[in-house]
Enzyme design. Sequence first.
Site, PDB file in Angstrom:
ATOM      1  CG  ASP A   1      -1.637  -1.299   1.447  1.00 29.63           C
ATOM      2  OD1 ASP A   1      -2.117  -1.876   0.464  1.00 29.63           O
ATOM      3  OD2 ASP A   1      -1.720  -1.739   2.606  1.00 29.63           O
TER       4      ASP A   1
ATOM      5  CD  GLU B   1      -9.062  -2.908  -1.044  1.00 24.18           C
ATOM      6  OE1 GLU B   1      -9.277  -2.811   0.176  1.00 24.18           O
ATOM      7  OE2 GLU B   1      -8.470  -3.877  -1.554  1.00 24.18           O
TER       8      GLU B   1
END
Length: 684
Positions: free
Chosen positions: A31, A221
């Site tokens: 991420d 997301e």
Amino acid sequence: MKRLVIGCLLQSILCAAMAQNPVIRDQFTADPTARVFNNKVYVYPSHDIKPPQGQRQDWFCMADYHVFSSENLTEWTDHGMIVSQQTVPWGNPEGYSMWAPDCVYKNGKYYFYFPNAPKGGRGFAIGVATASSPEGPFTCEPEPIKGVMGIDPCVLIDDDGSAYIYWSGMGIRGAKLNANMKELDGELQEVKMPRREGMPEMPPMKVGGQQMEGLPDGFKEGPFAFKRGDWYYLTFPWVRGDTVNGANPTETLAYSMSKSPLGPWDFKGIIMAEHDNHCWTNHHSIVEYRGQWYLFYHRNHFSPNDDKRRSVCIEKIGFNPDGTIQEVRQTMRGVGINKATERIEIDRYSSASAGVTTQLIDTVNTFRSFEVSLPRKGSWIRYNDVDFSSLTDGYLVVCAKAAENTEFCVREKSATGKVLARIKMTVKSEITRPGMPTPFRRDQSNQWLTLTSTLDYTPKGVTDLVVTCEGEGISIDWIQFKNRPLYFSPVTTSSAQPDDDGFIRRWLLLEPIKQDIRSNVVFTNSWLRDAFSKTYFKNQLTVLPQAGQKEKTGAQTLKWHALDSENYNMKLFRFAEKYGQQTYGSLFWFVTYVDCADDISNVRLAAGSNGASMWWLNGEEVLLLEGDRRMVKDDGVSQRLTLRKGRNILRGAVINGPGLSDFCVRFIDEKGQPVRNYEVRTGK
């Protein structure tokens, strides 16, 4: 052709952060949010770890955050932990839910946004930590942001200074932040939470912001928003596959565009397709640095059988004239220009011939990284963008494994390009040769060899490297070009003085003369006198050479070099390694001109040498050091001598078989103190 395997190095574990994909090599990172602060790129990733006992073993597990920085995208520094689940006042200290973060700069502070599981509650909240430096230390706010329930925060600071936050929760939502960067701007709305199957109904919650409209159907997301020109971009991981009938499709990276920071959004398509190895997630950021845009993302390179442990990668990204994003292809090479003196993970190649494969070296300790296998003669790999400007006097180090007598080349630009080095895996013969240092070192598995080789050619500037297999198959872990220590440098001044201890450092040296010497035990007085009395080149005891002058000896044509030693001793082995064709079994001749303002009487010549040596002053023999010696200061001392007013000619010769070779010499007075009141020259 100048070539010699010259030494050995221990293979070491890969550095924590390097140039090629993945860029972080000693821990799992996912991420990644990349930001440019203070002319550096900072990456704020989540930190995947193996779940401890009591935690779900097949799920994501994250307990803290690190930050990494780089100025060139090839050398990364880990600044250590900046926030831990143990230091979040409102968070569950055993939540292991510190997922994708972000960091921005405003009001003279750095604001770090991160999700975490709250104490005594369900779901996720998003907190803020502040610091005066992008590297921290960060101090967490006592409470999370009210009205933000979800994960994967991203903050966009608009041209007018307004800040907007985006997150995943009940779809992708966005809201404007207050000027303090810690609260939402606007009223919170009461929202009835959807009931999950088998779970009790949850009470309504007050939620801020608005759902982002115009995004495609399907699971989304990890929003990352940025602005380029007049366009706002909302990018996100998106599952475009069939989720019905038990299917488990993986995420793409997709995007929408708008003229407003909160939409509505116009869906445009894919930035990056699904991972080809079925890693379930992807998560990313997009940043401009020094005129180039980059995509930071993750993939499970070091955990191929577990897609919950991932690693950060980087690719270049481009835009079409209308502002739309060009689709990005995943590569092993990644981005950035490698310095030749960095360790280059050549298995992260840019292109390769058919049949070339890569695989983990160690499937247990995966951070040992990968190896590339060139299966047959003619196989090749190409590695783009290596900068040789940092290499001044270099040699090559390679970590490889192959069958006996396999050859491979490192070339420039193509599989038929100019050869930098040609290496032959003559393992057995090199190990068993008496007196020879091993040109490699095996690792603990007794397979990998770390070899060193001189270079036939050194490229200029930035170029591509190509490794070609010239025999049976070979596997390579990494290569690296290293600069030799500065043992000597070309003479640039007209004269020099002895150093503070009286040692003469300025010499004219002839490239080494080849000798058939298998053992130094032959260095007896009679053997040496016979060896030194032979005529190797014309006028060898009377010649007054100049730099660049050549001598013919047998089949060799040798050149004189005028050099200043960086040490009190002249390292002949290193001289031969750089300029000669012969490093072992060598005869070295050298001369220096000693200019005196007046006669200097009652001095002695004091010398030491590795190997045997003979010394002449003004044509007369003054000292012989016989036997197999190690170089020791003042190992031998002559009878009393006189350095005449004007020019004196000091000559020496060192002969050596296997092993290193060097010498040191000075004049000392009756009390053993150094004599320094003369000048040393190598020119007329």
